[in-house]
Write a protein that holds these residues in place. Structure first.
Motif, mmCIF file in Angstrom:
data_model
loop_
_atom_site.group_PDB
_atom_site.id
_atom_site.type_symbol
_atom_site.label_atom_id
_atom_site.label_comp_id
_atom_site.label_asym_id
_atom_site.label_seq_id
_atom_site.Cartn_x
_atom_site.Cartn_y
_atom_site.Cartn_z
ATOM 1 N N HIS A 252 40.447 17.208 -10.272
ATOM 2 C CA HIS A 252 40.981 17.536 -8.950
ATOM 3 C C HIS A 252 41.705 18.868 -9.057
ATOM 4 N N ALA A 253 41.799 19.547 -7.942
ATOM 5 C CA ALA A 253 42.565 20.791 -7.928
ATOM 6 C C ALA A 253 44.046 20.485 -8.147
ATOM 7 N N PRO A 254 44.790 21.358 -8.827
ATOM 8 C CA PRO A 254 46.225 21.143 -8.998
ATOM 9 C C PRO A 254 46.916 21.001 -7.651
ATOM 10 N N CYS A 255 47.975 20.196 -7.632
ATOM 11 C CA CYS A 255 48.705 19.960 -6.382
ATOM 12 C C CYS A 255 50.162 19.716 -6.745
ATOM 13 N N ALA A 256 51.040 20.589 -6.267
ATOM 14 C CA ALA A 256 52.459 20.499 -6.626
ATOM 15 C C ALA A 256 53.298 19.823 -5.555
ATOM 16 N N ASP A 257 52.686 19.435 -4.455
ATOM 17 C CA ASP A 257 53.433 18.851 -3.335
ATOM 18 C C ASP A 257 52.921 17.437 -3.072
ATOM 19 N N PHE A 258 53.836 16.471 -3.020
ATOM 20 C CA PHE A 258 53.423 15.075 -2.868
ATOM 21 C C PHE A 258 52.749 14.829 -1.523
ATOM 22 N N LEU A 259 53.250 15.426 -0.460
ATOM 23 C CA LEU A 259 52.630 15.271 0.853
ATOM 24 C C LEU A 259 51.193 15.784 0.831
ATOM 25 N N GLN A 260 50.972 16.908 0.198
ATOM 26 C CA GLN A 260 49.613 17.442 0.102
ATOM 27 C C GLN A 260 48.715 16.521 -0.714
ATOM 28 N N ALA A 261 49.291 15.899 -1.741
ATOM 29 C CA ALA A 261 48.512 14.937 -2.536
ATOM 30 C C ALA A 261 48.105 13.743 -1.683
ATOM 31 N N VAL A 262 49.013 13.272 -0.837
ATOM 32 C CA VAL A 262 48.698 12.164 0.070
ATOM 33 C C VAL A 262 47.556 12.560 1.007
ATOM 34 N N LYS A 263 47.642 13.753 1.572
ATOM 35 C CA LYS A 263 46.600 14.204 2.491
ATOM 36 C C LYS A 263 45.258 14.361 1.789
ATOM 37 N N ALA A 264 45.277 14.829 0.543
ATOM 38 C CA ALA A 264 44.029 15.078 -0.183
ATOM 39 C C ALA A 264 43.381 13.788 -0.682
ATOM 40 N N LEU A 265 44.210 12.853 -1.182
ATOM 41 C CA LEU A 265 43.670 11.651 -1.818
ATOM 42 C C LEU A 265 43.498 10.483 -0.862
#
Length: 447
Positions: A252-265
């Motif tokens: 997966h692409a790196p993700c430093a923000d938890f909200l963005q991780a929620v949106k992506a996953l």
């Protein structure tokens, strides 16, 4: 409990267990032989390096084994004289404690690994010699020791790590109860963890094992779990990963923000175990409600100041659709005329019953299958009325019944796997109940 440990040396009144220090090399067996009760069946041991979410409290962490064993008695009826709290005092790196003239422990920095391991090996050997068949529960060890000690001893002795395995079982039970509301299958869930330590890895491992039992391959089961640590989403491209994170480092692409991780996953469940307060922000909770009709939100960090969100926030920002469980206690929440009763995803639902099952069957090992059975038993005890009020666990008023049923399930696995040394009784459930200590006072009237 956390505050009690922080102040342990300042409120100390009497010793309530055995303190084993670096000064007792070669003498640990002799020290344990001085314990007045020789029928010890359960030891809870800590080295105080990671107490709750509070970090290194050194010997002040003795409050944890004392408290855990009190729960063995209260929740599962294991007689107090069969319980032994142990503080494995190898020093502390907490400068505040080292500067405290009232600090109760060894006033030195922690032992290096080689000396630590040799002393711990002596303790384990001595405990098994002095108290044959004893169950040893590892509690509140820092991650770098917790995983290593569990891997080293789990196939050799009757032992488990409550922070890894007990937490996993109680969290899995909550997920299973939640699926009775959502109607989904375990194999369809995607779980995103805020945190990547002992608790997150333990839950992910047991979740993956349960998903395998329902038909997924190990690889596919692990791909349903994602970890998010202090450096962001755990992905394969990262080169800073500890060994326990590697099974859950996915492409997966790196993700430093938890909200963005929620949106992506687009997870169906988020589980907070990082002890960083407020990380389940309103935006995160609202996004979970956009993705899921009934989002599962477990804010499991404690004490309360470290909780990822409050119960009120969880329900309010998911418009009452969230399935919430907590690590710290929260009062009922009234929203739009409905009362929600959040219950704690607390290890006290699991480890006392597991211990009772081990003792009843006189098992020689504690296995992952036992924790799967414990989780399933706990989930089955959640009633429709519990679920209707938003509770994913039974009330603690039923804890002795819960522990008895978990113990029966665990003992059953011990017999199936061949680890039980006690002959199997005709009625295992009834036998388990006969092994429960009853502290009630009764009046006897003589003629």
């Amino acid at each position: 409990v956390g505050l009690g440990c922080q102040r342990y040396a300042h409120i100390f009144r009497r010793s309530r267990g055995v303190f084993i220090t670096r000064n007792e090399r070669g003498m640990i067996a002799d020290i344990l032989k001085q314990w007045p009760n020789r029928d010890v069946r359960v030891i809870v041991v800590t080295d105080g390096e990671r107490i709750l979410g509070l970090g290194d409290l050194g010997a002040n962490g003795m409050g944890i084994p004392v408290g855990k064993l009190s729960l063995y008695t209260a929740c599962a009826g294991i007689a107090p004289q069969r319980c032994l709290p142990v503080m494995f005092d190898v020093g502390t790196n907490n400068e505040e404690l080292l500067d405290d003239p009232l600090y109760i422990g060894i006033n030195r920095k922690r032992l290096p690994r080689e000396e630590y391991d040799a002393l711990f090996e002596e303790f384990v050997t001595a405990a098994r010699e002095v108290f044959p068949g004893v169950l040893i529960q590892f509690e509140d060890f820092a991650g770098h020791n917790a995983f290593r000690l569990l891997a080293k001893y789990r196939e050799r002795i009757c032992a488990f790590n409550d922070d890894i395995q007990g937490t996993a079982a109680v969290a899995l039970a909550g997920l299973l109860a939640g699926l009775r509301v959502t109607g989904g299958l375990l194999t369809e869930q995607t779980v995103l963890f805020m945190g990547a330590g002992e608790a997150a890895s333990g839950i992910a491992d047991l979740f993956a094992l349960a998903a395998q039992r329902e038909g997924l391959t190990q690889e596919a089961a692990r791909e349903r779990c994602w970890l998010f640590d202090s450096h962001g989403l755990v992905v394969k491209k990262r080169h800073d990963l500890a060994a326990h994170k590697l099974p859950y480092a996915h492409e997966h692409a790196p993700c430093a923000d938890f909200l963005q991780a929620v949106k992506a996953l687009r997870p169906t469940a988020i589980i907070g175990v990082a002890a960083v307060g407020g990380t389940f922000t309103p935006e995160v909770l609202r996004e979970m409600a956009v993705i899921n009709p009934a989002p599962i939100v477990f804010a499991l960090s404690n004490p309360t100041s470290r909780s990822e969100c409050t119960a009120e926030q969880a329900y309010a920002h998911t418009r009452g659709r969230g399935l919430f469980a907590c690590g710290s206690p929260f009062p009922p929440v009234v929203l739009n005329g409905r009362t929600y009763v959040p219950r704690q995803c607390n290890n006290s639902y699991i480890f006392p019953g597991v211990g009772l099952g081990i003792l009843a069957s006189q098992a020689t090992r504690v296995t992952d299958e036992m924790f799967l059975a414990a989780a399933a038993a706990l989930a089955s005890l959640v009633t429709h009325s519990d679920l209707d009020q938003g509770s994913l666990y039974p009330p603690l008023a039923r804890i002795r019944e819960v522990s008895a049923q978990i113990a029966t399930a665990v003992a059953g696995v011990a017999y199936v796997q061949g680890f039980a040394t006690q002959p199997r009784p005709a009625d295992l459930a009834a036998y388990v109940r006969t092994q429960m200590y009853d502290p009630s006072y009764r009046a006897y009237v003589t003629a």
